[in-house]
Design a protein around this motif. Structure first.
Motif, short mmCIF file in Angstrom:
data_model
loop_
_atom_site.label_atom_id
_atom_site.label_comp_id
_atom_site.label_asym_id
_atom_site.label_seq_id
_atom_site.Cartn_x
_atom_site.Cartn_y
_atom_site.Cartn_z
N MET A 120 0.85 -1.19 0.00
CA MET A 120 0.00 0.00 0.00
C MET A 120 0.89 1.24 0.00
SD MET A 120 -3.05 1.01 -0.23
CE MET A 120 -4.02 -0.42 0.24
N ALA A 121 1.11 1.78 -1.18
CA ALA A 121 2.01 2.92 -1.34
C ALA A 121 1.39 3.89 -2.34
CB ALA A 121 3.39 2.45 -1.80
N ARG A 122 0.54 4.77 -1.84
CA ARG A 122 -0.17 5.73 -2.71
C ARG A 122 0.56 7.05 -2.85
NH1 ARG A 122 -5.08 4.89 1.27
NH2 ARG A 122 -3.21 5.08 2.56
N ASP A 123 1.48 7.32 -1.89
CA ASP A 123 2.22 8.57 -1.92
C ASP A 123 3.52 8.40 -1.13
OD1 ASP A 123 1.44 8.66 0.79
OD2 ASP A 123 -0.32 9.89 0.32
N ALA A 124 4.29 9.47 -1.04
CA ALA A 124 5.57 9.39 -0.35
C ALA A 124 5.40 9.08 1.13
CB ALA A 124 6.34 10.70 -0.53
N ALA A 125 4.32 9.56 1.73
CA ALA A 125 4.08 9.29 3.15
C ALA A 125 3.87 7.80 3.40
CB ALA A 125 2.88 10.09 3.64
N ASP A 126 3.17 7.14 2.48
CA ASP A 126 2.99 5.69 2.60
C ASP A 126 4.33 4.97 2.52
OD1 ASP A 126 0.27 5.74 2.99
OD2 ASP A 126 -0.24 5.33 0.89
N LEU A 127 5.18 5.41 1.62
CA LEU A 127 6.51 4.79 1.50
C LEU A 127 7.30 4.97 2.79
CD1 LEU A 127 7.41 5.96 -2.12
CD2 LEU A 127 6.93 3.61 -1.40
N GLU A 128 7.18 6.12 3.41
CA GLU A 128 7.87 6.35 4.67
C GLU A 128 7.33 5.43 5.76
OE1 GLU A 128 7.41 10.50 5.39
OE2 GLU A 128 8.94 11.09 3.92
N ARG A 129 6.02 5.21 5.75
CA ARG A 129 5.44 4.30 6.74
C ARG A 129 5.94 2.87 6.54
NH1 ARG A 129 1.01 7.94 6.62
NH2 ARG A 129 0.15 7.01 4.70
N LEU A 130 6.21 2.52 5.29
CA LEU A 130 6.79 1.20 5.00
C LEU A 130 8.26 1.14 5.36
CD1 LEU A 130 5.13 0.58 1.50
CD2 LEU A 130 4.52 -0.53 3.67
N GLN A 131 8.81 2.31 5.74
CA GLN A 131 10.23 2.46 6.09
C GLN A 131 11.15 2.15 4.91
OE1 GLN A 131 10.15 0.10 9.91
NE2 GLN A 131 10.95 2.02 10.73
N ILE A 132 10.65 2.50 3.72
CA ILE A 132 11.50 2.52 2.54
C ILE A 132 12.16 3.88 2.48
CG2 ILE A 132 11.51 2.46 0.01
CD1 ILE A 132 9.13 0.53 0.18
#
Length: 390
Positions: free
Chosen positions: A151-163
């Motif tokens: 679930m990566a809809r935006d940069a914030a989602d990517l940060e939550r995934l710790q990418i």
């Protein structure tokens, strides 16, 4: 004949295992552990540098004038350049390879808390949306992005995934071993070379082969970024033969069959005498070979010389179609290379002067014949020991 029997089943099995281990430059710990264990199974003790380059010394009749066989464990890959607003990742390549071959590749992102899967896609990937624009988009790393299967809809989602920026991306090899001997996969450069070196070493161990000098089998971890064998050679190594891919392509003389011996690459000619010796060994041992010159190519040997190592270097290769892309080789070349390695390390040392790093005077020094030089020789010089030609 000095070549040894080759266990081709072991060669293929080992290559398959190597390809299954992601090892882009900078992310090689797992493959280092695998190769170290393989060496230990053969009864050999491996030495590791701080970052993980491997050296195993198989003792010969003397320490001085040792020979080295070098391959590299690292492959091409990518790193995260930026977290994009659309939830995808901008990439930069690790090693030199075209984004043309990245498009459509499946990949693994190694993030801080775990791994994620994804696909590298062109910025305009949907034909139903972009129509002909899909075909007119330029080729380049600025025109691809990595879609993460989470679930990566935006940069914030990517940060939550710790990418995060800098995370390593490994490209799936997608290997296929075909019954007719062809092998198709990414990263055959240089996983196939590593499999060749391990198979040759296994043959030496099984046959209890005696070599005239110590043989250093070296496995480097940063060849794709130009570091290679810069810091793994010891002073008693006099000659080093690299095993890597040859470039089977229009305008080249490399082949997917037999051994391709490189006469030069972009850094210049390889050692005259060592290369000549390898050609002679192919002839004497009925090993098919061809010669080639590589224009846009460098290997572990270049990094060693640039780091100041005073060693003779040569390059023997397995011909690769579509190098640094979706590569193809043939089992015939891998077996031939393994045979040549066993023949080389078992063969007598012809340049005895190489036992010492330096020597006084010209006695025993090598000679390259020319008409002018022969005509200029005085009787006194003709009676002098000029040393071997190879």
């Amino acid at each position: 004949m000095t070549r040894l029997p080759i266990d081709t089943d072991y060669l293929l099995e080992t290559l398959g295992k190597l390809l299954s281990i992601p090892s882009p430059t900078g992310y090689t710990d797992t493959v280092v552990r695998f190769v170290t264990r393989e060496l230990e199974k053969m009864g050999l003790e491996a030495e590791l540098t701080r970052r993980g380059a491997i050296r195993v010394v198989r003792q010969g009749s003397r320490r001085e004038g040792a020979r080295a066989i070098v391959t590299h464990l690292d492959t091409l890959g990518a790193q995260v350049k930026a977290l994009k607003d659309n939830g995808r990742l901008a990439l930069v390549p690790v090693g030199h390879w075209s984004a043309r071959f990245a498009e459509g590749a499946r990949a693994t992102i190694f993030a801080e808390k775990g791994a994620y899967r994804g696909t590298i896609l062109p910025l305009k990937a949907s034909g139903h949306t972009f129509n002909d624009e899909v075909d007119t988009l330029p080729v380049g790393w600025d025109y691809v992005e990595l879609r993460v299967d989470a679930m990566a809809r935006d940069a914030a989602d990517l940060e939550r995934l710790q990418i995060d920026i800098g995370d390593i991306v490994a490209i799936d090899p997608q290997p296929e071993f075909i019954d007719n001997g062809f092998i198709v996969s990414r990263h055959l450069d240089d996983k196939a070379g590593v499999a060749v070196a391990l198979t040759a070493l296994k043959a030496l161990q099984q046959e209890h082969a005696v070599t005239p000098v110590d043989i250093h089998f070296l496995f480097t971890i940063a060849e794709e970024v130009g570091v290679g064998a810069a810091s793994i050679l010891t002073p008693n190594v006099a000659s080093m033969v690299a095993i890597d891919n040859g470039t089977s392509a229009p305008g080249q003389n490399s082949s997917e069959f037999g051994v391709t011996i490189a006469m030069a690459d972009q850094t210049g000619p390889f050692d005259y005498h060592l290369t000549k010796r390898l050609v002679e060994l192919c002839r004497d041992n009925d090993i098919r070979y061809q010669k080639d010159v590589f224009r846009y190519y460098r290997s572990d040997s270049a990094s060693a010389l640039e780091a100041g190592a005073d060693v003779r270097t040569a390059l023997i290769t397995f011909g690769v179609d579509a190098s640094h892309g979706y590569e193809r080789i043939h089992m015939h070349a891998l077996r031939s290379l393994s045979e040549l390695v066993t023949a080389y390390v078992s063969s007598p040392v012809t340049i005895k002067r190489d036992f010492e790093a330096t020597a006084e005077g010209i006695k025993g020094f090598t000679r390259q014949k020319t008409v002018e030089a022969e005509q200029a020789l005085t009787p006194d010089i003709e009676n002098e020991e000029l040393g071997p030609q190879s």
